[in-house]
Design an enzyme around this catalytic site. Structure first.
Site, PDB file in Angstrom:
ATOM      1  N   PRO A  89       0.809  -1.226   0.000  1.00 44.67           N
ATOM      2  CG  PRO A  89      -0.095  -1.069   2.141  1.00 44.67           C
ATOM      3  CD  PRO A  89       0.577  -2.034   1.216  1.00 44.67           C
ATOM      4  CD  GLU A 116      -1.395  -7.218  10.856  1.00 47.05           C
ATOM      5  OE1 GLU A 116      -1.255  -5.987  10.781  1.00 47.05           O
ATOM      6  OE2 GLU A 116      -2.485  -7.785  10.663  1.00 47.05           O
ATOM      7  NE  ARG A 154      -5.038  -6.924 -22.088  1.00 48.37           N
ATOM      8  CZ  ARG A 154      -5.499  -6.038 -22.960  1.00 48.37           C
ATOM      9  NH1 ARG A 154      -4.935  -4.839 -23.024  1.00 48.37           N
ATOM     10  NH2 ARG A 154      -6.505  -6.326 -23.759  1.00 48.37           N
ATOM     11  CG  ASP A 169      -6.698  -2.076 -24.170  1.00 53.07           C
ATOM     12  OD1 ASP A 169      -7.731  -2.411 -24.754  1.00 53.07           O
ATOM     13  OD2 ASP A 169      -5.791  -2.876 -23.871  1.00 53.07           O
TER      14      ASP A 169
END
Length: 252
Positions: A89, A116, A154, A169
């Site tokens: 994060p 954790e 991809r 895209d």
């Protein structure tokens, strides 16, 4: 290109190596995948990969040594110096631009944390890049790693049947980082809704203009910050700006 993953759940990566366009490309040898389980690099009978955190608190923390030895083995097996990526994060926000950067390289080693977190000393010593999919929490780094692998693979030549598919895209640089336009297929009329007439015209110039305008319209409505980012990069044409001005005046 090759991706390696340090993971306690190696079977999860069968999704990208066996299914869909990434699975087909894997079978064709366009890219490679290997997993390394830190439990295989433990020395105790219980194959321990975690311990209680210093300072107290809930949960467990992944030990540095098993991860370090697994990473050493992965890098030795590869024989190159790729990015060692931690899904975290605290990392850089993963987006299409990052995917395109990684697609130009040799791949990466993806470190999938659990519990954790991971002993910070391993992170400081071995991680070269931290990435985050967004402001939400997952049980581990595997799902985020799968998303990254899929989005990068991809983009490789030969993976998609039509190379233009990736360039059209949403978020792709060739589309100014905007959202893609709507798509339609058979039947021509579905539940009383017809395919837009311009798409049936066969006039490629008009179709290209329509798709660009629909891309601008959808982006202005759903992700207006992407319009401003494209404007700051100088990627909007005078025609784009005229359309956006007309769109803004019609919604006042």
């Amino acid at each position: 290109m090759r991706f390696d993953a340090l993971t306690l759940f190696p079977d999860m990566f069968n999704v990208v190596s066996e299914a869909g366009v990434t699975g087909r490309a894997h079978k064709q040898g366009i890219w490679q995948m290997r997993t390394w389980n830190p439990r295989d690099y433990t020395t105790d009978v219980h194959r321990t990969v975690d311990d209680r955190p210093y300072g107290g608190g809930p949960g467990m923390v992944m030990l540095a040594d098993p991860l370090n030895d697994a990473l050493d083995q992965a890098l030795a097996d590869r024989g190159d110096s790729p990015e060692v990526i931690l899904l975290s994060p605290t990392g850089r926000r993963f987006d299409q631009a990052v995917a395109q950067e990684l697609a130009q390289g040799p791949g990466a080693v993806l470190v999938c944390g659990r519990y954790e977190g991971i002993d910070q000393r391993f992170i400081d010593a071995r991680i070269t890049l931290e990435l985050s999919l967004g402001d939400f929490v997952l049980s581990g780094g595997e799902i985020a790693s799968l998303a990254i692998i899929d989005s990068v693979v991809r983009l490789l030549p030969g993976v998609l049947n039509d190379a233009d598919s990736a360039r059209q895209d949403s978020f792709h640089a060739d589309n100014s980082g905007l959202l893609d336009s709507p798509h339609f297929t058979r039947p021509e009329v579905y539940r009383d809704q017809a395919v837009p007439e311009v798409l049936m015209s066969g006039h490629h110039g008009r179709i290209q203009v329509w798709r660009r305008e629909q891309s601008l319209r959808l982006t202005a409505l759903r992700r207006p910050e992407l319009i401003e980012q494209a404007r700051q990069r100088g990627e909007l044409t005078k025609a784009d700006e005229r359309f956006l001005a007309a769109l803004a005046s019609s919604t006042v």
